[in-house]
Design an enzyme around this catalytic site. Structure first.
Site, PDB file in Angstrom:
ATOM      1  N   HIS A  28      46.476  81.796  50.178  1.00 28.62           N
ATOM      2  CA  HIS A  28      45.432  82.175  49.213  1.00 28.62           C
ATOM      3  C   HIS A  28      45.506  83.633  48.758  1.00 28.62           C
ATOM      4  CE1 HIS A  28      43.623  78.382  50.447  1.00 28.62           C
ATOM      5  NE2 HIS A  28      42.769  78.474  49.467  1.00 28.62           N
ATOM      6  N   GLY A  74      49.409  78.528  45.985  1.00 29.61           N
ATOM      7  CA  GLY A  74      48.948  77.249  46.503  1.00 29.61           C
ATOM      8  C   GLY A  74      47.622  76.861  45.893  1.00 29.61           C
ATOM      9  N   HIS A  75      46.760  77.834  45.690  1.00 32.83           N
ATOM     10  CA  HIS A  75      45.468  77.612  45.020  1.00 32.83           C
ATOM     11  C   HIS A  75      45.453  78.439  43.747  1.00 32.83           C
ATOM     12  CE1 HIS A  75      41.318  77.140  44.046  1.00 32.83           C
ATOM     13  NE2 HIS A  75      40.944  76.691  45.237  1.00 32.83           N
ATOM     14  N   HIS A 134      43.534  68.450  44.521  1.00 38.95           N
ATOM     15  CA  HIS A 134      42.335  69.238  44.781  1.00 38.95           C
ATOM     16  C   HIS A 134      41.674  69.618  43.459  1.00 38.95           C
ATOM     17  CE1 HIS A 134      40.069  72.893  46.015  1.00 38.95           C
ATOM     18  NE2 HIS A 134      39.936  72.257  47.165  1.00 38.95           N
ATOM     19  N   GLU A 148      38.938  67.048  49.120  1.00 36.71           N
ATOM     20  CA  GLU A 148      38.175  67.544  47.960  1.00 36.71           C
ATOM     21  C   GLU A 148      38.898  67.260  46.644  1.00 36.71           C
ATOM     22  OE1 GLU A 148      38.237  71.638  49.074  1.00 36.71           O
ATOM     23  OE2 GLU A 148      36.641  71.416  50.539  1.00 36.71           O
ATOM     24  N   GLU A 194      32.643  68.930  44.522  1.00 37.27           N
ATOM     25  CA  GLU A 194      32.391  70.327  44.892  1.00 37.27           C
ATOM     26  C   GLU A 194      31.824  71.107  43.708  1.00 37.27           C
ATOM     27  OE1 GLU A 194      34.832  74.276  46.413  1.00 37.27           O
ATOM     28  OE2 GLU A 194      35.750  72.296  46.641  1.00 37.27           O
ATOM     29  N   CYS A 225      32.221  74.157  42.891  1.00 38.16           N
ATOM     30  CA  CYS A 225      33.255  74.964  42.231  1.00 38.16           C
ATOM     31  C   CYS A 225      34.090  74.129  41.270  1.00 38.16           C
ATOM     32  CB  CYS A 225      34.161  75.620  43.265  1.00 38.16           C
ATOM     33  SG  CYS A 225      33.403  76.989  44.163  1.00 38.16           S
ATOM     34  N   CYS A 284      32.707  79.564  48.998  1.00 41.89           N
ATOM     35  CA  CYS A 284      33.155  79.811  47.627  1.00 41.89           C
ATOM     36  C   CYS A 284      32.100  79.437  46.592  1.00 41.89           C
ATOM     37  CB  CYS A 284      34.452  79.053  47.355  1.00 41.89           C
ATOM     38  SG  CYS A 284      34.399  77.313  47.788  1.00 41.89           S
ATOM     39  N   CYS A 285      31.285  78.423  46.877  1.00 45.46           N
ATOM     40  CA  CYS A 285      30.362  77.904  45.852  1.00 45.46           C
ATOM     41  C   CYS A 285      29.175  78.826  45.536  1.00 45.46           C
ATOM     42  CB  CYS A 285      29.868  76.519  46.256  1.00 45.46           C
ATOM     43  SG  CYS A 285      31.181  75.279  46.342  1.00 45.46           S
TER      44      CYS A 285
END
Length: 648
Positions: free
Chosen positions: A137, A188-189, A265, A317, A333, A335, A413-414
């Site tokens: 990340h 990766g994200h 995801h 997710e 989610e 986000c 994160c949200c």
């Protein structure tokens, strides 16, 4: 394609006065930002620990200890700062600005001499930078830093955080690329891609755009970088969930421009699609835009909940397959809905097509708002459409579903994402071009702008959610010819438009009613939509909703709560041919309309202790009360249900 993208208005120029929305946006500077600051400093009793500020102090050499929290914990600070920046644009506050400056100074002190900053790797694994792009990340967190820096510079003109971000972005541009001495990898994200485009637009430095494009172009090429990286680590993973890692999970199974369905995801995906739209626009890339259009259609037509949420699987997710939209085990989610807002709003601005804003509106009014309590101190990470609290048990298929909002999360994160979304709401209300001004969302506000060289103010007054009526006052300070476009929502069953009381029949293009004229002085545009409450059904292939209906009015999805309708909501049956009555109770959610209708409940009177017996159903009439989905969970905890059995 040509890059004739419409532009957002500066948040500095928009003042929201909408009764429905200010109950949330007004909380941002007064409560949400201070509350989240206490969270980031671990000062809220009973909440999950954040560790964020302490991690930065350790990285800066100003405290001792080990890194704590998720590997991407720094991102919570950056999103909080971005929310702060957006808030300062609309609500200047010297005390909050001084607090932000203190945090920015701390971030600067934690930055390494070469520009690198990530407290996890600085504290724990300095020698392992960029060695685990699958899970690490680093680039994801860097993206949020960049976005916060751009927003803070827009808000204050101060460049301390922008300099930190540019130094880190410059390092990333040197580390990643096609050169022999560069890493041929990608995040990766996803998140860095859309952030680098923002930084390019802010600074004009083309290397940022080039690196964003590189990350998209390199992704999914064979041999796959992620596969080689994992093999180089001997198959070891930081996270247990990754042991069955699939390239689809991170949308890296094939190159993005070849993708036509939403996979993996949901947050990773929607962030990448937003970046693809940006790059398609900036680079005139028809291939990327074709992929964006196909993926968006797949999401909206086959993989999106009625509430504008996405990501139906509680495991990883993620998106699953077409029409797989379970209501009580879904993830959805928060986000991911925000990511869908980012993607859809970009598509709307590029394509000048209102159908994309229909989805933005749906997600904002339902899932995004459901994610935060009316007090601003509780949050949903997961957004199901059916909740039976007793079944939300640990170590089961519903362990991710929470029947009540939480103070905070170990992976948080949200909440900060919701804060920055609420603080930036104004950017979605209008789009503008040299001689075109488009109204997207019917949210009370006042703004001023230059259109075709003419200084114009726009004031919107709307009772859209109650009776479908709105009035846009256009005040041209000097005469000028330009076009005002009004979005015709997909749920409107009819509409009338007047200018200064006289009926108009404007041309409608891609969902916008376009009024072109010479504007001089003050003119009032009246918009009257027919928006009755109604029952809607899902596509028959949505197995979870077969034979069921949902209550909606305009963009708002309604739900039943146990506090109004009793327990075992699943036993309720409604007749969609029966009338729906609107009711504005001033003692219930400040007069927000609720819907009432007649139904039947399957009784258990004829049941003894047996679990099963010959079919014989007894029903009793019930009067049902439905509230907006976004408001559920703000009263006594209990069951919640969106999709109702229908008598057909």
């Amino acid at each position: 394609m040509n890059s004739d993208k419409m532009h957002n208005l500066s948040l500095n120029d928009i003042r929201i006065s909408d009764q429905f929305w200010t109950r949330y946006t007004g909380l941002v500077p007064k409560f949400i930002i201070p509350y989240q600051w206490d969270i980031l400093n671990d000062r809220v009793e009973g909440a999950e620990l954040s560790h964020c500020i302490k991690n930065f102090k350790i990285a800066a050499g100003e405290a001792t200890g080990s890194f704590a929290g998720a590997i991407f914990q720094d991102s919570d600070v950056y999103k909080w700062l971005e929310a702060m920046a957006f808030s300062l644009q609309t609500n200047p506050d010297g005390d909050l600005e001084r607090l932000a400056d203190e945090v920015i100074d701390l971030i600067g002190r934690a930055q390494q001499p070469d520009g690198y900053i990530n407290t996890y790797y600085e504290i724990n694994e300095q020698c392992k930078r960029w060695s685990n792009l699958v899970e690490g990340h680093e680039l994801y967190v860097a993206g949020y830093l960049i976005e916060a820096a751009v927003a803070y510079h827009d808000a204050t003109g101060k460049d301390a955080l922008l300099k930190v971000a540019c130094r880190f972005a410059d390092l990333i541009c040197r580390v990643f690329g096609t050169g022999e001495d560069q890493i041929h990898g990608y995040p990766g994200h996803q998140e860095i891609e859309l952030a680098l485009v923002k930084l390019y637009r802010k600074t004009g430095e083309k290397r940022y755009l080039d690196t964003a494009k590189y990350f998209i172009d390199e992704r999914g090429r064979s041999p796959h970088y992620f596969t080689r990286e994992v093999e180089a680590r001997g198959g070891a993973y930081l996270h247990e969930d990754f042991k069955d890692y699939s390239l689809k999970y991170a949308q890296s199974h094939i190159p993005p421009r070849e993708q036509r369905t939403a996979e993996g995801h949901a947050v990773r995906g929607t962030y990448m699609y937003a970046a693809m739209a940006d790059l398609a626009c900036e680079c005139g890339d028809d291939g990327l835009m074709e992929a964006c259009e196909a993926i968006w259609d797949n999401i909206v037509e086959k993989r999106m909940y009625i509430t504008g949420s996405v990501g139906s699987s509680g495991h990883l997710e993620r998106f699953t397959t077409d029409y797989d939209l379970p209501n009580d085990t879904n993830y959805s989610e928060t986000c991911a809905s925000i990511g869908l807002v980012l993607f859809s709003s970009r598509m709307a601005a590029i394509k000048r097509d209102a159908r994309y804003m229909d989805v933005v509106e749906r997600a904002l009014y339902n899932t995004v708002l459901a994610a935060i309590s009316l007090e601003g101190d509780r949050y949903f990470y997961v957004n199901p459409l059916e909740v039976w609290p007793a079944s939300c048990m640990d170590h089961t298929s519903k362990s991710h579903v929470k029947p009540t909002r939480q103070r905070w999360f170990s992976v948080a994160c949200c909440p900060t994402n919701v804060a920055r979304t609420l603080a930036s709401l104004g950017q979605y209300i209008y789009f503008r071009d040299d001689d075109l001004f488009l109204l997207n969302l019917y949210i009370d506000n006042h703004t001023e702008d230059l259109i075709n060289g003419c200084h114009v103010s726009f004031s919107l007054k709307s009772s859209h959610l109650i009776d479908g009526k709105s009035e846009l006052t256009v005040n041209a300070k000097q005469p000028g010819t330009f076009t005002v476009g009004l979005r015709i929502p997909d749920y409107a069953q009819g509409y009338t438009i007047t200018v200064d009381g006289k009926p108009m029949h404007p041309t409608v293009e891609k969902g916008y009613a376009l009024i072109t004229r010479r504007w001089d002085g003050k003119s009032r545009i009246g918009i009257d939509f027919t928006i009755p409450p109604r029952f809607v059904a899902a596509h028959p292939d949505v197995r979870a909703d077969a034979g069921k209906v949902a209550l909606v009015k305009g963009p708002i999805v309604y739900c039943l709560e146990e506090i109004d309708n009793g327990e075992n909501l699943a036993s309720i049956i409604v007749d969609p041919r029966k009338p729906i009555v609107e009711d504005c109770d001033p003692d219930l959610f400040d007069g927000t309309p609720v819907l009432r209708c007649a139904g039947k409940r399957i009784s258990n009177e004829n049941w003894d202790a047996a679990l099963y017996q010959p079919a014989q159903f007894i029903t009793e009439p019930v009067e049902l009360t439905a509230i907006p989905y976004c408001l559920w969970g703000n009263r006594t905890p209990g069951e919640m249900l969106v999709w109702l059995k229908a008598s057909v």
